[in-house]
Scaffold this motif. Structure first.
Motif, short mmCIF file in Angstrom:
data_model
loop_
_atom_site.label_atom_id
_atom_site.label_comp_id
_atom_site.label_asym_id
_atom_site.label_seq_id
_atom_site.Cartn_x
_atom_site.Cartn_y
_atom_site.Cartn_z
N GLN A 359 0.83 -1.21 0.00
CA GLN A 359 0.00 0.00 0.00
C GLN A 359 0.86 1.26 0.00
O GLN A 359 0.65 2.17 -0.80
CB GLN A 359 -0.92 -0.01 1.22
CG GLN A 359 -1.86 1.17 1.29
CD GLN A 359 -2.69 1.14 2.56
OE1 GLN A 359 -2.24 0.67 3.60
NE2 GLN A 359 -3.91 1.65 2.49
N ALA A 360 1.85 1.31 0.89
CA ALA A 360 2.72 2.49 0.95
C ALA A 360 3.59 2.63 -0.30
O ALA A 360 3.80 3.74 -0.79
CB ALA A 360 3.59 2.42 2.21
N ARG A 363 1.56 4.05 -3.16
CA ARG A 363 1.35 5.49 -2.98
C ARG A 363 2.61 6.27 -3.32
O ARG A 363 2.55 7.32 -3.98
CB ARG A 363 0.95 5.79 -1.54
CG ARG A 363 -0.46 5.32 -1.18
CD ARG A 363 -0.76 5.69 0.26
NE ARG A 363 -2.09 5.27 0.64
CZ ARG A 363 -2.60 5.42 1.86
NH1 ARG A 363 -1.86 5.99 2.80
NH2 ARG A 363 -3.82 5.02 2.14
N ASP A 442 -4.27 2.93 8.70
CA ASP A 442 -3.54 3.36 7.52
C ASP A 442 -2.17 3.87 7.95
O ASP A 442 -2.06 4.64 8.91
CB ASP A 442 -4.30 4.45 6.77
CG ASP A 442 -3.61 4.85 5.47
OD1 ASP A 442 -2.92 3.99 4.89
OD2 ASP A 442 -3.76 6.01 5.05
N GLY A 444 0.41 6.02 6.22
CA GLY A 444 0.69 6.86 5.07
C GLY A 444 2.13 7.31 5.01
O GLY A 444 2.96 6.96 5.86
N THR A 448 -0.11 8.58 10.26
CA THR A 448 -0.65 7.26 10.62
C THR A 448 -2.03 7.47 11.21
O THR A 448 -2.22 8.35 12.06
CB THR A 448 0.26 6.56 11.63
OG1 THR A 448 1.54 6.32 11.02
CG2 THR A 448 -0.35 5.23 12.06
#
Length: 575
Positions: A359-360, A363, A442, A444, A448
């Motif tokens: 996920q990270a 992104r 999440d 990010g 966080t």
């Protein structure tokens, strides 16, 4: 799952940012041609003449009104300095050619006004002899009266010169050298014959273009086109605002809305996006036509009008690279997750961490793609290539100042990278940061997100996550405290009851697979005037500790009630 209201808000925010970015780029492009100062003999040549090395030659284009007309060559090797470079030749030739069509001015406005007052009101001299507002070099006149002729030069070269009425001596333009002939595959005389025709045709057109009547016609046509584009842009913008309002109404929760209206929402969204793109294209067309009104800026205007296609091509290339990198990242993480060398107790944690890294990483790749695309778009804007180095240095200083201003964001970014690499926590973990705790929803790049027990979402900057307590990394555990009355604790009976209940609890099917170890009775933990505390340690799989704690406490309390064993009155059951 994001609600439609959140989607529309983010879409509006994105559209505002795109509008602001498009406006900034348009202004940046528009001011490039306007930055040129009045032409003087020392500045008659453009400053963007560039050369390149082709085989044994250095070549450079010669432009008339911004359009390449000739290519001159020089056999000079880099750094030798033995002959005049092709770039310098092109600059001098362009300066000579511009004398025939560009207005040359050596004076400021104050000097021009002073000369006009002196010559017309005091001395009464002819206007043609005025230096500031006249024709001191006798190069003005009708376009068709210009004739380019050839004259033999030294060492087999050919001199091209312009003959004009009112000049006793022709104006030298350029010399066709042997290097020019060798590059084009002709003798200097043959090449001079071709260049003579090209220069006469191009220079006559340039002189017609710079005539006052032609400049006035260009301005009138440009104003008409700009008004038409402004009208169409206003209509398109009104249509876009109307579609946005309809989308807001459609996405507002209304239980009585017809199904057909819900089905038409995607079409409205598509129409809104198309109208927004049309507004941007119409704005770009307005800038392009405005630049085209400036003599000699037709290539720049065409470059602006072709920018959407260029941006689309760059976006497709960057998108393909980002997509390939995302697929590669997914493949590498899948291979890392399915490694046979990982112990069974660490396999679940590795899967959890791989999802977090995926996920990270996606992104970060998407953000990098946007930054690279923005850099490519800005660097490809026509006119920016001639920006002085000092301007870029000033831009670097501004970026450095912005880095100091936004150092908190940079610190959050670095902390987020460390969190991902060091595996401090992942999505799904229950963590405690200072006085805040909750489930990680999440991780990010900058922040966080935690979901607390009361379902509130807590957003924490990554730089603040310095001391983190992770309750669910690889395994979980909890300590049960059984408080007994200090006067008659009956330790032997209570310990025996606890041992039996722990054995029964570990044997239950619903807890057998969740317990990594049987419950451990640690004995007396602490003795206070209020209670004698017994400690029991539970070690479970990730996230199952609190459910196991509640179940075991319930079982222990029920058994002690049956055995008539008292508990302390003023102490809680857990620490």
């Amino acid at each position: 799952m994001q609600t439609p209201l959140v989607v529309i808000k983010r879409l509006r925010s994105l559209q505002r940012w795109l509008c602001a970015l498009a406006t900034c780029l348009a202004v940046l492009v528009l001011i490039q041609p306007l930055r040129a100062e009045p032409v003087t003999p020392a500045q008659a040549r453009p400053t963007d003449v560039s050369s390149q090395h082709t085989g044994s030659f250095e070549v450079a284009p010669v432009r008339i009104l911004g359009v390449p007309a000739l290519v001159v060559a020089s056999p000079e090797l880099p750094g030798s300095g033995s002959v005049v470079s092709a770039q310098r030749r092109a600059e001098v030739i362009e300066g000579n050619l511009s004398l025939l069509y560009a207005n040359q001015s050596l004076c400021t406005q104050a000097e021009q006004l002073s000369e006009t007052i002196l010559e017309r009101l005091v001395l009464g001299g002819p206007r043609e002899q005025q230096l500031c507002s006249g024709d001191p070099w006798a190069v003005h006149g009708s376009a068709d009266q210009l004739v380019v002729e050839r004259v033999a030069g030294p060492a087999g070269s050919v001199l091209l010169q312009a003959r004009l009425p009112g000049r006793a001596v022709p104006l030298p333009l350029l010399t066709v050298t042997a290097a020019d002939g060798q590059l084009h595959g002709f003798t200097p005389q043959q090449l001079a014959n071709q260049w003579q025709s090209v220069l006469q045709r191009r220079l006559r057109h340039a002189r017609r273009t710079m005539q006052p009547d032609q400049l006035g016609l260009r301005i009138r046509v440009t104003v008409a086109v700009e008004l038409f584009l402004l009208l169409t842009t206003a209509l398109t913008l009104q249509l876009w605002n109307r579609l946005r309002r309809q989308l807001s109404e459609r996405w507002t929760p209304q239980p009585q809305r017809a199904p057909r209206a819900q089905q038409s929402t995607p079409w409205l969204l598509l129409a809104s996006r198309i109208s927004f793109v049309l507004v941007l294209l119409q704005g770009l067309a307005m800038v392009g036509f405005a630049v085209a009104a400036i003599p000699g800026r037709i290539p720049l205007a065409l470059g602006l009008l072709l920018q959407p296609l260029d941006i689309l091509t760059k976006a497709a290339a960057v998108g393909a690279v980002v997509l390939a990198l995302r697929l590669l990242l997914r493949l590498l993480l899948r291979q890392w997750r399915s490694s046979p060398n990982v112990p069974a107790e660490l396999q679940a944690r590795r899967e959890q961490r791989s999802l977090n890294l995926l996920q990270a990483g996606q992104r970060l790749l998407s953000l990098s793609g946007v930054v690279v695309l923005l850099a490519l778009v800005i660097s490809g804007i026509p006119g920016l290539a001639a920006t002085p180095v000092a301007s870029w240095l000033a831009g670097g200083a501004v970026l450095g100042a912005l880095a100091l201003v936004f150092q908190g964001l940079l610190r959050d970014f670095a902390a987020g990278v460390v969190v991902l690499i060091e595996d401090h926590y992942a999505v799904g973990d229950w963590v405690q940061v200072d006085a805040l705790e909750g489930t990680v929803e999440d991780v990010g790049i900058l922040t966080t997100e935690l979901r607390a027990l009361d379902q509130r979402v807590v957003v924490i900057p990554n730089s603040r996550c310095e001391q983190v307590v992770n309750h669910t990394r690889i395994r979980s555990g909890v300590e049960l405290v059984v408080p007994l009355p200090p006067r008659s604790p009956q330790l032997e009976r209570v310990l025996s009851v606890l041992a039996e209940e722990c054995v029964l609890f570990a044997a239950k099917p619903e807890w057998k697979d969740l317990l990594l170890e049987p419950p451990l009775i640690r004995g007396v933990k602490r003795i206070t005037p209020l209670a004698v505390e017994l400690s029991v340690l539970l070690i479970t799989r990730t996230g199952a500790q609190w459910a196991a704690e509640r179940a075991l406490l319930t079982q222990i309390v029920a058994r002690m009630e049956r055995e008539a064993l008292p508990l302390a009155q003023d102490e809680t059951m857990t620490s």
